[in-house]
Scaffold this active site. Sequence first.
Site, PDB file in Angstrom:
ATOM      1  N   HIS A 213       0.699  -1.125   0.417  1.00 39.70           N
ATOM      2  CA  HIS A 213       0.009   0.135  -0.204  1.00 39.70           C
ATOM      3  C   HIS A 213       0.934   1.437   0.061  1.00 39.70           C
ATOM      4  CE1 HIS A 213       0.701  -0.784   4.224  1.00 39.70           C
ATOM      5  NE2 HIS A 213       0.597   0.400   4.853  1.00 39.70           N
TER       6      HIS A 213
ATOM      7  N   HIS B  55       1.473   3.486   1.846  1.00 39.40           N
ATOM      8  CA  HIS B  55       1.981   4.871   2.817  1.00 39.40           C
ATOM      9  C   HIS B  55       2.738   4.485   3.216  1.00 39.40           C
ATOM     10  CE1 HIS B  55      -1.716   3.839   5.563  1.00 39.40           C
ATOM     11  NE2 HIS B  55      -2.785   4.361   4.431  1.00 39.40           N
TER      12      HIS B  55
ATOM     13  N   ASP C 293       5.705   5.039   5.003  1.00 39.26           N
ATOM     14  CA  ASP C 293       6.494   3.704   6.130  1.00 39.26           C
ATOM     15  C   ASP C 293       6.990   2.610   5.131  1.00 39.26           C
ATOM     16  OD1 ASP C 293       3.570   3.247   6.734  1.00 39.26           O
ATOM     17  OD2 ASP C 293       4.973   2.346   8.125  1.00 39.26           O
ATOM     18  N   HIS C 294       6.317   2.118   3.623  1.00 39.37           N
ATOM     19  CA  HIS C 294       6.204   1.170   2.666  1.00 39.37           C
ATOM     20  C   HIS C 294       6.683   1.359   2.033  1.00 39.37           C
ATOM     21  CE1 HIS C 294       4.002  -1.586   5.141  1.00 39.37           C
ATOM     22  NE2 HIS C 294       3.843  -0.415   6.417  1.00 39.37           N
TER      23      HIS C 294
ATOM     24  N   HIS D 102      -6.950  -2.866   5.846  1.00 45.06           N
ATOM     25  CA  HIS D 102      -6.251  -1.848   6.055  1.00 45.06           C
ATOM     26  C   HIS D 102      -6.992   0.005   5.857  1.00 45.06           C
ATOM     27  CE1 HIS D 102      -2.903   0.290   8.344  1.00 45.06           C
ATOM     28  NE2 HIS D 102      -2.528   0.590   7.170  1.00 45.06           N
TER      29      HIS D 102
ATOM     30  N   ASP E 227       0.539  -4.218   6.089  1.00 45.56           N
ATOM     31  CA  ASP E 227      -0.533  -3.362   7.025  1.00 45.56           C
ATOM     32  C   ASP E 227      -1.640  -4.058   7.107  1.00 45.56           C
ATOM     33  OD1 ASP E 227       1.595  -2.172   7.517  1.00 45.56           O
ATOM     34  OD2 ASP E 227       1.268  -0.268   7.750  1.00 45.56           O
TER      35      ASP E 227
ATOM     36  N   HIS F  60       6.579  -4.734  11.693  1.00 46.26           N
ATOM     37  CA  HIS F  60       5.437  -3.825  12.028  1.00 46.26           C
ATOM     38  C   HIS F  60       5.033  -3.281  13.374  1.00 46.26           C
ATOM     39  CE1 HIS F  60       3.586  -0.506  10.463  1.00 46.26           C
ATOM     40  NE2 HIS F  60       3.501  -0.107   9.876  1.00 46.26           N
TER      41      HIS F  60
END
Length: 308
Positions: A61, A63, A65-66, A139, A210, A268
């Site tokens: 996805h 976001h 942090d990915h 998510h 996530d 995570h």
Amino acid sequence: MPLRVTFLGTAGAIPTTERNPSSIFVTREGDGLLFDAGEGTQRQMMRFGTGFAISHLFVTHLHGDHVLGIPGLLQTMDFNDREDPLSIHTPYGTRTELKSLINALDNRPSFPVRINEVGDGDVAYRADEYEVRAFETDHDARAVGYALVEDERKGRFDRERAEELGVPVGPKFSKLHEGEPVELEDGTVVEPDQVVGEPRPGRSIVYTGDTRPTTATIEAADEPDLLIHDATFADDRADRATKTAHSTARGAGEIASRAGAKRLALMHISSRYAGHTDDHEAQARDVFDGEVFVPDDGIELEIPYPDE
């Protein structure tokens, strides 16, 4: 045939001095596959010696942090005179945003970058002897998980039995192992099932990214050798996990148990637990009998065949 997993980043949304944002590097017989690329992923690849020879990047996805490691990683590949194409797989509906991220600050890779949108049940990548499938996750963004699933392997060839049946050592052995019957000099026909055992299972790795606990993860692969599952919180923040569309370690353990996983890696991890993940492991073990661990960044794991 080696199948290795290197945990490049195991942190939650906020990195710590010990944990980088999410990223996992998988190698299989020369194929380099990267799953997510949080900020600093390229440095982790250098630090832990994986190199940059990846052909496919699988994004769960968008976001930060990915994915915030993607622009820098592509720029470094460009500086290294990469010519081979790179395929990036991303959830349906995120192509435009991903393309904008790749081209941020007018960064235009000189090598081909192919963006492939995937959804639940899609085969993101089919290779010789294995495939990477996308599956639905739960998510607060357009998101998928990925399952690397190897094909079944040939059954074991029983050389002793073949010789007992009069099959001469040589090419006829190979034909039988490939599933072809052979005729002997006296006219006798030997069938493959007389000397070849049942097909043997391959290996599988499931990575959720996530997500809240979901049955789709259970269905992604049959008894995965390794399940890498969101475990952002321990029981003390179970309500927070539900609210933010994440899982607790206990929730991850329940999914691992229902999926028949052999090993469970808890990923995570929220920065609030920096250096203190014993509760995560203990709570997952309450509901899962297999091996449970919270990987540190840089840990490399070899995945053996199920029958070894």
